[in-house]
Design an enzyme around this catalytic site. Structure first.
Site, short mmCIF file in Angstrom:
data_model
loop_
_atom_site.label_atom_id
_atom_site.label_comp_id
_atom_site.label_asym_id
_atom_site.label_seq_id
_atom_site.Cartn_x
_atom_site.Cartn_y
_atom_site.Cartn_z
N SER A 28 40.11 -32.43 -51.52
CA SER A 28 38.84 -32.55 -50.82
C SER A 28 39.07 -33.29 -49.50
O SER A 28 40.04 -34.03 -49.37
CB SER A 28 37.83 -33.30 -51.69
N HIS A 86 33.65 -34.58 -49.50
CA HIS A 86 33.69 -35.72 -50.43
C HIS A 86 33.62 -37.03 -49.66
O HIS A 86 34.60 -37.74 -49.51
CB HIS A 86 34.99 -35.61 -51.25
N CYS A 102 35.03 -43.99 -55.99
CA CYS A 102 34.45 -42.68 -55.65
C CYS A 102 33.27 -42.36 -56.56
O CYS A 102 32.58 -41.36 -56.34
CB CYS A 102 35.49 -41.57 -55.72
N ILE A 143 38.41 -35.78 -46.02
CA ILE A 143 37.88 -37.08 -45.58
C ILE A 143 36.73 -36.80 -44.61
O ILE A 143 36.86 -35.98 -43.70
CB ILE A 143 39.00 -37.90 -44.94
#
Ligand SMILES: [Zn+2]
Lengths: 386, 137
Positions: A207, A334, A83, A209
């Site tokens: 957060s 995110h 990430c 997808i």
């Protein structure tokens, strides 16, 4: 080392972009960034991405995207740090320009997460963790964060409801960001009633997808002067990466983000500042617990007091240390490998007075921090408006 | 988990075999050949007792691909007696009975079934300690 400037920014609306493929989404951020910088060529393109191979069957993004946006022939490659891939790509671009290798570099972050079913995306995200000793036990990435959050609540005697201030702040700020996935404000009551996904983490701690891409154009000082678009100049005053073990169980103290502390200490020293000088902080609030741990490891709150900072209103646009000023990972969204570049795009917006109703007053120094995995790669950048 | 990977890590998965560092004497699990405490080589095998306490826990509802048929299942960070911490599923206990600090012990259980043609994968899981009072006495 040469000073490095950001001379152009671009981003797509974050969300479920069914009609756009991975390469199209990248295009939708890179072309506006090039137009913003008024450039037609660049020396190199670095693409931050985590899951293209796993979720779309496509690797080799450097050449693919360079060709697709009309830059066939230039140096291009993908940079991966889970990430934290977006900021890792920025770090590569920074090194290239600061080191005198290149004069103009495009850095893009892109992620396509909605082409697959949930369990496949969940398994993909778990690749950020230790595959043999975390993911092999059937532990999802959400569950790893839940383990941290539960322990935090136990050790510091913090009720779950207190974390709600992070989610409320993120959604409040997203409402002023036309690129955000969730531009609807929520209340503490919404937070308390949200569905549980891995207790104590509920839907509002987490957060989403989503798909998205963001891009910036970096330039050396002479090129920044030549391609000045009339807005305030933004310089990258610090760029630092630090690492920790992939597995939470291998850390001496799971509630301390050692890599955040290490990378921010390096960054503060490069920029010649202390945490008190930071006007706003785009942190990695993939989960509310990560926001709390980040505030603590970066010197904005004492250990166990990160949540208190949120409760006291210090993280709002008007507060002492505004965070997630355009919605953060929680509410802007995110798209994992793109997030680190979104953070930098938003920091440039703040420093150039382009943040609209989310504008931080007198914003001169902004910090961004992108986290790979549950804390194994942590990348800090400090941007200064000149 | 592929067959080769499961086979390769069988000593860890079936009997918690880790290492002891000959330099700083810390216990290490999983084995990693370089001591994370002092960075010296560490390749002396050591079987861990399998006893420990729950450091933290949660429940997985949305399982990663390959684990769906077992969901929901409780998972935990377990602090082993010898020092190392391990991530594992809990078994023989309902999620609401789990507490931080609860003594647990390692057992070998099925963790994945890859259909009729595939292999059944066994792994360590942890259950509440059974002979806790007997040992204390
Ligand atoms: Zn050692």
């Amino acid at each position: 080392m040469r000073p490095v400037y950001i001379i152009g920014i671009g981003q797509t609306v974050v969300g479920e972009q069914w009609e756009r493929s991975l390469r199209h989404i990248a295009h939708d951020a890179i072309i506006p960034a090039m137009r913003d910088a008024q450039i037609e060529r660049a020396d190199a393109l670095y693409v931050g991405n985590m899951l293209s191979g796993e979720l779309t069957g496509q690797e080799h993004l450097g050449a693919l995207i360079a060709d697709f946006v009309g830059l066939r022939g230039i140096e291009a490659m993908k940079v991966e740090a889970a990430c934290g891939s977006g900021a890792a790509a920025l770090r590569m671009g920074y090194i290239a320009v600061a080191g005198g290798i290149h004069d103009v570099v495009i850095v893009a972050g892109v992620e396509k997460m909605t082409d697959t079913v949930g369990s496949v995306t969940t398994a993909g995200l778990a690749m950020a963790a230790d595959q043999e000793y975390e993911a092999a036990e059937g532990v999802s990435f959400v569950a790893l964060n839940a383990l941290l959050m539960r322990r935090y609540m136990y050790e510091y005697n913090v009720p779950h409801a207190a974390f709600g201030y992070f989610a409320v702040n993120a959604h409040h700020n997203a409402a002023g960001n036309p690129y955000a996935m969730f531009p609807e404000p929520i209340t503490l009551d919404t937070y308390r009633k949200a569905a549980m996904i891995a207790d104590p983490i509920n839907l509002m701690d987490s957060s989403p997808i989503c798909d998205g891409a963001a891009a910036v154009v970096l330039a050396s000082e002479p090129m920044a002067r030549a391609f000045h678009n009339g807005r305030r100049r933004v310089r990258i005053a610090a760029s630092a990466v630090a690492t920790d073990s992939l597995a939470i169980h291998d850390r001496r103290d799971p509630l301390w983000l050692e890599a955040a502390w290490l990378s921010s200490q390096k960054a503060y020293s490069q920029a010649g500042i202390s945490p008190a000088d930071v006007d706003f902080f785009e942190l990695h609030d993939a989960f509310t617990i990560m926001a709390a741990l980040s505030l603590e490891a970066n010197g904005f709150a004492e250990r166990g007091r990160g949540v208190r900072l949120a409760e006291e209103g210090e993280i709002t646009i008007e507060g002492r240390i505004p965070i997630a000023t355009m919605g953060g990972l929680k509410a802007r969204g995110h798209p994992v490998g793109a997030t680190g570049v979104y953070q930098v795009v938003e920091a440039v917006q703040q420093l150039q007075g382009l943040a609209g109703r989310n504008q931080v007053h007198d914003a001169n120094i902004g910090m961004t921090q992108n986290i790979g995995g549950s804390g194994a790669t942590i990348i800090t950048h400090i941007l200064v408006g000149e | 988990m592929t067959v080769a990977r499961t086979w390769r890590t069988r000593r860890q998965r079936y009997s918690l075999v880790g290492e002891r560092c000959d330099h700083c004497h810390n216990a290490i699990f999983p084995p990693r050949d370089v001591c994370p405490y002092c960075a010296e080589p560490a390749q002396t095998q050591m079987a861990l007792s399998g006893r420990g306490t729950v450091y933290s826990y949660t429940t997985v509802y949305d399982a990663p691909a390959g684990f769906g048929e077992f969901a929901p299942y409780p998972v935990a960070l377990v602090k082993l007696e010898e020092g190392p911490m391990v991530t594992a599923q809990l078994t023989d206990v309902s999620p609401e009975e789990v507490t931080i600090g609860m003594p647990v012990e390692m057992v070998t259980r099925k963790i994945q079934e890859q259909g009729e043609e595939g292999v059944i994968i066994y792994n360590y899981k942890f259950r509440p300690q059974l002979q806790r009072q007997a040992r204390a006495a």
